[in-house]
Design a protein around this motif. Structure first.
Motif, PDB file in Angstrom:
ATOM      1  N   LYS A 131      13.037 -32.001 -19.803  1.00 52.34           N
ATOM      2  CA  LYS A 131      12.813 -33.417 -20.108  1.00 52.34           C
ATOM      3  C   LYS A 131      14.076 -34.051 -20.674  1.00 52.34           C
ATOM      4  O   LYS A 131      14.465 -35.159 -20.270  1.00 52.34           O
ATOM      5  CB  LYS A 131      11.662 -33.551 -21.118  1.00 52.34           C
ATOM      6  N   MET A 132      14.749 -33.357 -21.581  1.00 53.58           N
ATOM      7  CA  MET A 132      15.990 -33.886 -22.161  1.00 53.58           C
ATOM      8  C   MET A 132      17.077 -34.021 -21.099  1.00 53.58           C
ATOM      9  O   MET A 132      17.833 -34.991 -21.099  1.00 53.58           O
ATOM     10  CB  MET A 132      16.455 -32.989 -23.308  1.00 53.58           C
ATOM     11  N   ALA A 133      17.155 -33.062 -20.190  1.00 53.94           N
ATOM     12  CA  ALA A 133      18.133 -33.126 -19.101  1.00 53.94           C
ATOM     13  C   ALA A 133      17.831 -34.309 -18.186  1.00 53.94           C
ATOM     14  O   ALA A 133      18.726 -35.069 -17.812  1.00 53.94           O
ATOM     15  CB  ALA A 133      18.124 -31.826 -18.313  1.00 53.94           C
ATOM     16  N   ARG A 134      16.565 -34.483 -17.849  1.00 57.80           N
ATOM     17  CA  ARG A 134      16.154 -35.581 -16.970  1.00 57.80           C
ATOM     18  C   ARG A 134      16.489 -36.942 -17.586  1.00 57.80           C
ATOM     19  O   ARG A 134      16.884 -37.873 -16.888  1.00 57.80           O
ATOM     20  CB  ARG A 134      14.650 -35.477 -16.698  1.00 57.80           C
ATOM     21  N   GLN A 182      19.850 -36.695 -22.022  1.00 57.25           N
ATOM     22  CA  GLN A 182      20.103 -36.381 -23.427  1.00 57.25           C
ATOM     23  C   GLN A 182      20.783 -35.033 -23.609  1.00 57.25           C
ATOM     24  O   GLN A 182      21.250 -34.717 -24.696  1.00 57.25           O
ATOM     25  CB  GLN A 182      18.779 -36.384 -24.198  1.00 57.25           C
ATOM     26  N   LEU A 183      20.825 -34.237 -22.546  1.00 57.77           N
ATOM     27  CA  LEU A 183      21.368 -32.888 -22.601  1.00 57.77           C
ATOM     28  C   LEU A 183      22.246 -32.683 -21.366  1.00 57.77           C
ATOM     29  O   LEU A 183      21.835 -33.048 -20.264  1.00 57.77           O
ATOM     30  CB  LEU A 183      20.193 -31.891 -22.589  1.00 57.77           C
ATOM     31  N   ALA A 192      28.941 -27.105 -27.042  1.00 59.59           N
ATOM     32  CA  ALA A 192      29.635 -28.333 -27.450  1.00 59.59           C
ATOM     33  C   ALA A 192      28.627 -29.409 -27.844  1.00 59.59           C
ATOM     34  O   ALA A 192      28.820 -30.119 -28.844  1.00 59.59           O
ATOM     35  CB  ALA A 192      30.532 -28.830 -26.317  1.00 59.59           C
ATOM     36  N   TRP A 193      27.544 -29.531 -27.081  1.00 57.81           N
ATOM     37  CA  TRP A 193      26.519 -30.526 -27.387  1.00 57.81           C
ATOM     38  C   TRP A 193      25.883 -30.239 -28.746  1.00 57.81           C
ATOM     39  O   TRP A 193      25.725 -31.135 -29.573  1.00 57.81           O
ATOM     40  CB  TRP A 193      25.447 -30.528 -26.286  1.00 57.81           C
ATOM     41  N   ALA A 194      25.529 -28.976 -28.989  1.00 56.82           N
ATOM     42  CA  ALA A 194      24.899 -28.598 -30.260  1.00 56.82           C
ATOM     43  C   ALA A 194      25.854 -28.828 -31.430  1.00 56.82           C
ATOM     44  O   ALA A 194      25.445 -29.337 -32.479  1.00 56.82           O
ATOM     45  CB  ALA A 194      24.447 -27.136 -30.210  1.00 56.82           C
TER      46      ALA A 194
END
Length: 73
Positions: free
Chosen positions: A34-37, A40-41, A59-61
């Motif tokens: 869901k976050m990828a869609r 957001q990720l 890197a995102w974290a």
């Protein structure tokens, strides 16, 4: 040709499934998708499958931790 093959094999980073990414992030695989869609990720879509690069997720974290630390100051 041998140089290209050696270089690509030594720098290739395996792609993670949503389950792998979920384990790393501590969330359910459906949440990862869901976050990828939603953008957001960081993710790659290969056909109908979502895949994740470990370096992108690290890197995102790290950016999320840094931004939340700055908010607390």
């Amino acid at each position: 040709m041998d140089t290209l093959r050696t270089t690509s094999q030594s720098t290739f980073e395996p792609l993670w499934t949503p389950a792998d990414a979920g384990i790393y992030l501590g969330v359910h695989p459906k949440t990862v998708v869901k976050m990828a869609r939603l953008g957001q990720l960081p993710a790659l879509r290969l056909g109908k499958h979502w895949r994740f690069r470990r370096a992108d997720l690290v890197a995102w974290a790290e950016s999320r931790v840094k931004s939340s630390c700055q908010l607390g100051e």
